[in-house]
Design an enzyme around this catalytic site. Structure first.
Site, PDB file in Angstrom:
ATOM      1  N   HIS A  17      34.360  56.005  27.676  1.00  0.00           N
ATOM      2  CA  HIS A  17      35.752  55.799  27.248  1.00  0.00           C
ATOM      3  C   HIS A  17      36.264  57.052  26.514  1.00  0.00           C
ATOM      4  O   HIS A  17      37.382  57.509  26.761  1.00  0.00           O
ATOM      5  CB  HIS A  17      35.854  54.630  26.265  1.00  0.00           C
ATOM      6  N   ARG A  90      35.047  54.289  37.699  1.00  0.00           N
ATOM      7  CA  ARG A  90      33.664  54.768  37.744  1.00  0.00           C
ATOM      8  C   ARG A  90      33.133  54.807  39.171  1.00  0.00           C
ATOM      9  O   ARG A  90      32.482  55.735  39.597  1.00  0.00           O
ATOM     10  CB  ARG A  90      32.763  53.872  36.895  1.00  0.00           C
ATOM     11  N   SER A 128      30.368  48.973  28.645  1.00  0.00           N
ATOM     12  CA  SER A 128      30.091  48.386  27.329  1.00  0.00           C
ATOM     13  C   SER A 128      29.069  47.274  27.453  1.00  0.00           C
ATOM     14  O   SER A 128      28.158  47.153  26.633  1.00  0.00           O
ATOM     15  CB  SER A 128      31.382  47.830  26.714  1.00  0.00           C
TER      16      SER A 128
END
Ligand code: PNS
Length: 173
Positions: A17, A90, A128
């Site tokens: 991020h 991604r 995450s």
């Protein structure tokens, strides 16, 4: 280039991020990292913890602001006078959902554009949730998280954040 909003759950913010925040901050006049208030999710970190970790990670970026929002992202954008949504991509697997969200947001507010930043290859596998899983199982997450997050992760999980575990294992302890 105006104001851009980088929305997300950021539970917690990762180096992936942060890479996108830093790149976006070089392009846009102002970047707002906007943490979504989602009553359907049970995050590991409270909203205050997430905001604080992002703030601490962005101290070197003067044109980055941190905020939170509930309800529609486009309403938050209107309120902030922002025209651009930033999202990271991604892998191809991210694309379908991101494409859907971008089209929906465009329908809800035609004046808004979604700009995708491709992740650096070194962060292409990072999420995450994966980092939380590794930390919860005692793995070393040192390379994946900003310093402010590592400290909090250690409090939550007693996670290894310095590589010490791997080093001590090699040392035969
Ligand atoms: O980090 P995440 O969980 O992938 O972020 C998802 C987020 C916050 C960008 C998305 O859930 C969102 O925009 N939520 C706000 C509600 C909304 O506007 N929904 C309609 C947009 S398609």
């Amino acid at each position: 280039m105006g104001i851009a909003v980088y929305p997300g759950s950021f539970d917690p913010v990762t180096n992936g991020h942060m890479d996108i925040v830093e790149r976006a901050a070089q392009i846009f006049d102002e970047v707002i990292v906007a943490v979504v208030i989602n009553p359907d999710k049970r995050p590991l970190f409270t909203m205050d913890e997430r905001l604080e970790m992002i703030k601490q990670s962005c101290t070197a970026l003067p044109n980055v602001r941190v905020g939170c929002f509930s309800g529609l992202l486009v309403d938050f954008m209107r309120q902030e006078g922002a025209k651009v949504i930033i999202r990271g991509l991604r892998a191809v697997s991210d694309f379908e959902n991101e494409f859907q969200m971008a089209l929906m947001n465009k329908k809800l507010h035609p004046g808004i554009e979604t700009v995708f930043f491709t992740s650096q290859t070194e962060y292409a596998f990072l999420s995450s949730s994966l980092v939380k899983e590794v930390a919860s199982l005692g793995g070393d997450v040192y390379h994946f998280l900003p310093a402010a997050v590592l400290a909090q992760m250690q409090i939550k999980y007693g996670a290894s954040g310095s590589g010490e575990r791997a080093v001590s294992k090699k040392g035969g302890e």
